[in-house]
Scaffold this motif. Sequence first.
Motif, PDB file in Angstrom:
ATOM      1  N   UNK A 125       0.809  -1.223   0.000  1.00  0.00           N
ATOM      2  CA  UNK A 125       0.000   0.000   0.000  1.00  0.00           C
ATOM      3  C   UNK A 125       0.845   1.277   0.000  1.00  0.00           C
ATOM      4  N   UNK A 126       1.948   1.269   0.771  1.00  0.00           N
ATOM      5  CA  UNK A 126       2.766   2.488   0.861  1.00  0.00           C
ATOM      6  C   UNK A 126       3.533   2.785  -0.428  1.00  0.00           C
ATOM      7  N   UNK A 127       3.627   1.800  -1.325  1.00  0.00           N
ATOM      8  CA  UNK A 127       4.304   2.005  -2.622  1.00  0.00           C
ATOM      9  C   UNK A 127       3.344   2.462  -3.712  1.00  0.00           C
ATOM     10  N   UNK A 128       2.066   2.201  -3.508  1.00  0.00           N
ATOM     11  CA  UNK A 128       1.078   2.294  -4.589  1.00  0.00           C
ATOM     12  C   UNK A 128       1.072   3.647  -5.301  1.00  0.00           C
ATOM     13  N   UNK A 164       3.559  15.313   5.134  1.00  0.00           N
ATOM     14  CA  UNK A 164       4.203  14.190   5.824  1.00  0.00           C
ATOM     15  C   UNK A 164       4.871  13.248   4.826  1.00  0.00           C
ATOM     16  N   UNK A 165       6.071  12.785   5.204  1.00  0.00           N
ATOM     17  CA  UNK A 165       6.810  11.870   4.330  1.00  0.00           C
ATOM     18  C   UNK A 165       6.093  10.546   4.131  1.00  0.00           C
ATOM     19  N   UNK A 166       5.362  10.108   5.165  1.00  0.00           N
ATOM     20  CA  UNK A 166       4.666   8.815   5.083  1.00  0.00           C
ATOM     21  C   UNK A 166       3.181   8.994   4.761  1.00  0.00           C
ATOM     22  N   UNK A 167       2.848  10.062   4.049  1.00  0.00           N
ATOM     23  CA  UNK A 167       1.445  10.353   3.701  1.00  0.00           C
ATOM     24  C   UNK A 167       0.843   9.214   2.888  1.00  0.00           C
ATOM     25  N   UNK A 168      -0.358   8.789   3.269  1.00  0.00           N
ATOM     26  CA  UNK A 168      -1.043   7.694   2.559  1.00  0.00           C
ATOM     27  C   UNK A 168      -1.926   8.229   1.434  1.00  0.00           C
ATOM     28  N   UNK A 200       3.764  13.892  -4.880  1.00  0.00           N
ATOM     29  CA  UNK A 200       3.956  13.289  -3.552  1.00  0.00           C
ATOM     30  C   UNK A 200       4.992  13.995  -2.678  1.00  0.00           C
ATOM     31  N   UNK A 201       6.046  14.520  -3.304  1.00  0.00           N
ATOM     32  CA  UNK A 201       7.089  15.165  -2.491  1.00  0.00           C
ATOM     33  C   UNK A 201       6.639  16.511  -1.918  1.00  0.00           C
ATOM     34  N   UNK A 241      -4.428  14.924  -2.441  1.00  0.00           N
ATOM     35  CA  UNK A 241      -5.845  15.261  -2.226  1.00  0.00           C
ATOM     36  C   UNK A 241      -6.133  16.669  -2.750  1.00  0.00           C
ATOM     37  N   UNK A 242      -5.209  17.586  -2.521  1.00  0.00           N
ATOM     38  CA  UNK A 242      -5.357  18.953  -3.047  1.00  0.00           C
ATOM     39  C   UNK A 242      -5.409  18.920  -4.580  1.00  0.00           C
TER      40      UNK A 242
END
Length: 306
Positions: A246-249, A265-269, A260-261, A279-280
């Motif tokens: 899931x964290x790679x998807x 948060x670095x570990x944002x889902x 994503x960058x 989401x934005x």
Amino acid sequence: MQGLVIKSTGSWYQVHAKDGVDYDCRIKGKFRIQGIQTTNPIAVGDQVEFELEPNSDKGVIDKLHERKNYIIRKSINLSKQAQIIAANMDQAFLVVTLASPRTSLGFIDRFLATAEAYDIPAVLIFNKLDLFHEEGLAILDEYKSIYENIGYPCYSVSALEGTNIPLIESLLKDKTTLFSGHSGVGKSSLINALLPGREIKTGEISESSDKGQHTTTFAEMHTLPFGGYLIDTPGIRELGIFDIRPEELGHYFREMRALMNQCRFNNCRHVNEPGCAVIKGVEEGEIELSRYESYLSIYNGNETRA
């Protein structure tokens, strides 16, 4: 002896050897690939080594060469196993239709994410152009723009009328290409248009008769008259995502990867976190809602999404 696996029936493999002869081969003993449990340890497109059995024209495969890539799907009925659809391809073509039967955006997105994960360039082929009237053509343009905007080449064809077949030939020339898609999208008719004289069997496959066959369907490789190979795969009803955490998807959705960058948060889902750039991006129309819904569906472990 060395050769290329051009057909598989599950227990037997047809290997095209360097001497130009096709040999029927089986696997030696408990032939298993380390680190991955699959229903088929050898796949069409694999380069293998084999020996002929004593006093026989049949062979035994005893070595698999390293793969450049492969594409895999979860076996829907065997949750811990997977089926390798094909190996060592230059590109993957997904044949889709907007009607008769409609290919869902969710299915397209699952295929594209899988192709991204296994580093295979993907192309969308919209078939049955002959069925479209004005309204349908507008919807087709809408579908195509979703994927062209994120860098996937899209082409419209009619296998029935031969529309844009020469264009598809030019894309296939001197490459090894996987053809995939739902049953009934006209994939076999399209392949027949590209391979005159081969007469690959065509016909609709009912959903009821297709059930339960996911682990026993295999691909076949054809030599193209203008150079290259085409790997034909049986129609697939669902594409179970396998071996993607899931964290790679998010990395396998191109437009999400680009943002994503920028997440807080670095570990944002990218599910409900504050400061999520993905989401934005959805809210501002930079990411198509249908693509984001496909991401959530796969992230949550759903096997299918209409």
